[in-house]
Design an enzyme around this catalytic site. Structure first.
Site, mmCIF file in Angstrom:
data_model
loop_
_atom_site.group_PDB
_atom_site.id
_atom_site.type_symbol
_atom_site.label_atom_id
_atom_site.label_comp_id
_atom_site.label_asym_id
_atom_site.label_seq_id
_atom_site.Cartn_x
_atom_site.Cartn_y
_atom_site.Cartn_z
ATOM 1 N N SER A 145 -28.157 -42.479 112.076
ATOM 2 C CA SER A 145 -27.848 -42.722 110.668
ATOM 3 C C SER A 145 -27.786 -44.217 110.406
ATOM 4 O O SER A 145 -27.342 -44.989 111.268
ATOM 5 C CB SER A 145 -26.498 -42.057 110.341
ATOM 6 O OG SER A 145 -26.173 -42.259 108.997
ATOM 7 N N ALA A 146 -28.236 -44.633 109.209
ATOM 8 C CA ALA A 146 -28.349 -46.070 108.923
ATOM 9 C C ALA A 146 -27.004 -46.737 108.620
ATOM 10 O O ALA A 146 -26.791 -47.894 108.961
ATOM 11 C CB ALA A 146 -29.293 -46.276 107.732
ATOM 12 N N HIS A 147 -26.085 -45.986 107.989
ATOM 13 C CA HIS A 147 -24.910 -46.685 107.448
ATOM 14 C C HIS A 147 -23.863 -47.050 108.492
ATOM 15 O O HIS A 147 -22.867 -47.688 108.169
ATOM 16 C CB HIS A 147 -24.297 -45.891 106.285
ATOM 17 C CG HIS A 147 -23.540 -44.655 106.653
ATOM 18 N ND1 HIS A 147 -22.164 -44.649 106.710
ATOM 19 C CD2 HIS A 147 -23.939 -43.413 106.953
ATOM 20 C CE1 HIS A 147 -21.764 -43.422 107.038
ATOM 21 N NE2 HIS A 147 -22.827 -42.651 107.187
ATOM 22 N N ASN A 159 -16.894 -40.137 117.465
ATOM 23 C CA ASN A 159 -16.506 -40.984 116.347
ATOM 24 C C ASN A 159 -15.013 -41.292 116.298
ATOM 25 O O ASN A 159 -14.612 -42.319 115.780
ATOM 26 C CB ASN A 159 -16.958 -40.352 115.030
ATOM 27 C CG ASN A 159 -16.687 -38.878 114.964
ATOM 28 O OD1 ASN A 159 -17.159 -38.108 115.797
ATOM 29 N ND2 ASN A 159 -15.896 -38.467 113.988
ATOM 30 N N THR A 182 -39.753 -36.798 98.209
ATOM 31 C CA THR A 182 -40.210 -38.183 98.083
ATOM 32 C C THR A 182 -39.251 -39.089 98.839
ATOM 33 O O THR A 182 -38.034 -38.977 98.692
ATOM 34 C CB THR A 182 -40.286 -38.577 96.591
ATOM 35 O OG1 THR A 182 -41.207 -37.692 95.954
ATOM 36 C CG2 THR A 182 -40.754 -40.017 96.420
ATOM 37 N N CYS A 201 -0.003 -35.623 107.126
ATOM 38 C CA CYS A 201 1.123 -34.714 106.992
ATOM 39 C C CYS A 201 0.598 -33.315 106.704
ATOM 40 O O CYS A 201 -0.422 -33.141 106.065
ATOM 41 C CB CYS A 201 2.014 -35.224 105.883
ATOM 42 S SG CYS A 201 2.593 -34.009 104.748
ATOM 43 N N GLY A 244 -27.385 -38.597 108.760
ATOM 44 C CA GLY A 244 -27.155 -38.091 110.109
ATOM 45 C C GLY A 244 -26.820 -36.613 110.061
ATOM 46 O O GLY A 244 -27.226 -35.834 110.933
ATOM 47 N N GLN A 269 -22.959 -42.444 116.310
ATOM 48 C CA GLN A 269 -22.001 -43.509 116.640
ATOM 49 C C GLN A 269 -22.519 -44.423 117.750
ATOM 50 O O GLN A 269 -22.111 -45.576 117.840
ATOM 51 C CB GLN A 269 -20.654 -42.907 117.067
ATOM 52 C CG GLN A 269 -19.883 -42.252 115.938
ATOM 53 C CD GLN A 269 -19.327 -43.255 114.924
ATOM 54 O OE1 GLN A 269 -19.161 -44.438 115.202
ATOM 55 N NE2 GLN A 269 -19.052 -42.765 113.727
HETATM 56 C C1 PLP Z 1 -20.862 -38.649 115.210
HETATM 57 C C2 PLP Z 1 -21.335 -38.521 113.804
HETATM 58 N N1 PLP Z 1 -22.264 -37.608 113.497
HETATM 59 C C3 PLP Z 1 -22.728 -37.464 112.259
HETATM 60 C C4 PLP Z 1 -22.262 -38.241 111.223
HETATM 61 C C5 PLP Z 1 -22.796 -38.017 109.855
HETATM 62 O O1 PLP Z 1 -23.699 -39.014 109.468
HETATM 63 P P1 PLP Z 1 -23.983 -39.226 107.921
HETATM 64 O O2 PLP Z 1 -22.764 -39.870 107.356
HETATM 65 O O3 PLP Z 1 -25.190 -40.129 107.855
HETATM 66 O O4 PLP Z 1 -24.250 -37.899 107.320
HETATM 67 C C6 PLP Z 1 -21.282 -39.209 111.492
HETATM 68 C C7 PLP Z 1 -20.742 -40.070 110.431
HETATM 69 O O5 PLP Z 1 -19.799 -39.791 109.738
HETATM 70 C C8 PLP Z 1 -20.803 -39.344 112.809
HETATM 71 O O6 PLP Z 1 -19.855 -40.225 113.114
#
Ligand code: PLP
Lengths: 399, 142
Positions: free
Chosen positions: A199-201, A151, A237, A325, A71, A179
């Site tokens: 983003s996939a994860h 996020n 690739t 902190c 992402g 998100q």
């Molecule tokens: C709002 C947002 N943008 C971008 C990212 C970045 O994505 P990636 O972890 O695939 O680089 C995240 C994830 O941490 C996200 O929450």
């Protein structure tokens, strides 16, 4: 020890069905998608299928999806690409103060390169103002980039309205949809956005693979130079197993969208109601209406968030905080600060995000433990109802 | 492996001397919620010896663990001995803190010094260990 993962916005576990589809592309189907023989074609076909699955999830056409390494890369590409392409037209970019660092730090980089960036304020709930946005547009404005959903606090922005304003002024509009993906229905055509990062994860796919949606007809210069992959737009690739996993995760997300939303919202609401009824002086950050279904961001007054996180970790409960902190390397959450939260409440905030594998039993366990921990930490806090923290106090601690 | 060693975690989850006391002879507080940590220390002092110490801390794990060892270490010490302790002594006693967290132990050193400073002022004591101590010193936060 029981483990309760409440940090689905940070990342998600890869679902079994996703992993199963990925595995052959590490071993027997290892071919390079650019190669002109059987196992190469297999990889190429797998990418084609993944592209169409990802496109389907956001209502795009297949050829509008360009896979990237993350992402973050998609955000960089959209913003830097647009900035470079439209330099002759102008040098002004509009974004918000609550963007992910992938966007903010890219804008800061462009500022050093001579671009001007307006960082829009947000209100107490984390919403940008459409009026402020429209006022910020000048004849030098080339890009508006506002995140779909935040996020940290989960606030969902009025993307369709922002796109309308962008169109009206002939300015390109990019949104960071990382998100939002898989957590609310998204139709890029209906929304009329020009570019969107995903983003996939965050949707039960693998880490290290993302995509940029670029509306058909729009061309931005490449960020990564090299071979002719991704229709000559993104060299390197392909991460075939990762892309395959992204595709499968996207099709699962598409199939289960309604039940996923219902499930995580129910659990999240249950969590918030349990915590706020059993613990005094807990406040919810953000907006309850326009909010990601799995997000709960809470202020536990009088105690410091990192201490609570550390405590939770000893009981196998995993969540996160933008605050910690004060330390040389640390800066408090820019999102909560932009929402106008006084610093001492920023330090007392924790983000919990539930997901597909969260159960009611997980929530019950977490709530019981958190109730006890908060009581313990508050017992020796110098602050309480009668001695509230005072943000007017100056900071004289040593860094 | 976590962020902190076992000893830090032990002091964090079972802090010694947490709370307040009745009629303390000296109180000192240092820090502010705005910087993310704040410690208040209360002392019982007899014949210039610290016979009891209690703390209340708003802060991260290392601030709480430091408060715990610091209050333990000053008990039974004379005021001069307590003033001679620095945050490094507390960090050593904890078996080390991560680099970015070392400064959290400064909170304890400063709160102890402030409490003793307040006490010395009230009693008209001149203490060698306070010679260079400035209670209003502004430490840089950046
Ligand atoms: C709002 C947002 N943008 C971008 C990212 C970045 O994505 P990636 O972890 O695939 O680089 C995240 C994830 O941490 C996200 O929450």
């Amino acid at each position: 020890m029981r483990q309760v993962y409440l940090d689905y916005s940070a990342t998600t576990p890869v679902k079994n069905k996703v992993l199963e589809e990925m595995l052959p592309y590490f071993s027997e189907n290892f071919g390079n998608p650019s190669s002109l023989y059987q196992i190469g074609f297999k990889s190429k076909d797998a990418i084609t299928l993944a592209r169409s699955r990802v496109a389907q999830l956001i209502g795009a056409e297949d050829k509008e999806i360009y896979f990237t390494s993350s992402g973050t890369e998609a955000d960089n590409w959209a913003v830097i690409g647009t900035a470079k392409a439209l330099k002759p037209k102008g040098n002004h970019i509009i974004t918000s103060k609550i963007e992910h660092h992938a966007l903010l730090h890219t804008c800061e980089y462009l500022e050093k390169e001579g671009y001007q960036v307006t960082y829009l304020n947000v209100d107490k709930k984390g919403m940008v103002s459409l009026e402020e946005l429209e006022r910020a547009i000048t004849d030098r404005t080339i890009l508006i980039s506002i995140m779909f959903a935040n996020n940290e606090v989960g606030t969902i922005q009025p993307i369709k309205e922002i796109a309308k304003i962008a169109k009206k002024h002939g300015v390109l509009f990019h949104t960071d949809g990382v998100q939002a993906l898989g957590n609310l229905p998204i139709d890029v055509k209906e929304l009329n956005v020009d570019m969107m990062s995903i983003s996939a994860h965050k949707i039960y796919g693998p880490k290290g693979v993302g995509a940029l949606y670029i509306r058909k007809g729009l061309t931005i210069p490449n960020l990564i130079h090299g071979g002719g992959q991704e229709n000559k737009k993104r060299a390197g690739t392909e991460n075939v197993p990762g892309i395959v996993g992204f595709g499968k995760a996207a099709s699962l997300a598409d199939e289960n969208l309604a039940s996923h939303i219902e499930k995580v919202r129910t659990l999240r609401d249950y969590f918030i109601s349990q915590i706020t009824t059993r613990i005094e002086d807990v406040v919810v950050n953000g907006d309850m209406e326009h909010r990601l279904p799995g997000n709960a961001n809470l202020i536990f007054k009088y105690i410091e968030g990192e201490a609570l996180l550390l405590y939770m970790d000893t009981k196998g409960i995993f969540a996160s905080t933008g605050s910690a902190c004060s330390s040389a390397t640390f800066s408090p959450s820019h999102v909560l600060s932009a929402m106008g939260l006084p610093l001492e409440q920023v330090y007392s905030s924790i983000r919990f995000t539930v997901g597909d594998f969260t159960t009611k039993e997980d929530i019950d366990y977490a709530v019981d433990e958190i109730v006890e921990m908060v009581e313990k930490l508050r017992a020796f806090s110098p602050y309480n109802k009668d001695n509230v923290m005072n943000s007017a106090q100056s900071c004289n601690c040593q860094a | 492996m976590g962020m902190y060693n076992e000893k830090v975690m032990e002091h964090f989850t079972n802090p010694r001397n947490a709370g307040t006391m009745e009629n303390p002879d000296a109180v000192g507080s240092y820090g502010s919620p705005v910087c993310g940590d704040m410690m208040e220390i209360s002392l019982k002092i007899e014949d210039n010896v610290i016979v009891d110490a209690k703390f209340r801390t708003f802060g991260c794990g290392s601030a709480i663990a430091s408060s715990s060892v610091a209050t333990d270490m000053i008990k039974g010490k004379t005021l001069e001995e307590a003033l001679a302790l620095t945050n490094q002594n507390f960090v050593d006693e904890l078996g080390g803190l991560p680099g970015a967290k070392i400064h959290c132990s400064v909170l304890s050193e400063q709160a102890i010094k402030l409490a003793i400073y307040n006490y010395a002022k009230e009693k008209g004591l001149v203490l060698e260990g306070l010679k260079d101590f400035d209670p209003n010193e502004e430490h840089d936060h950046e």
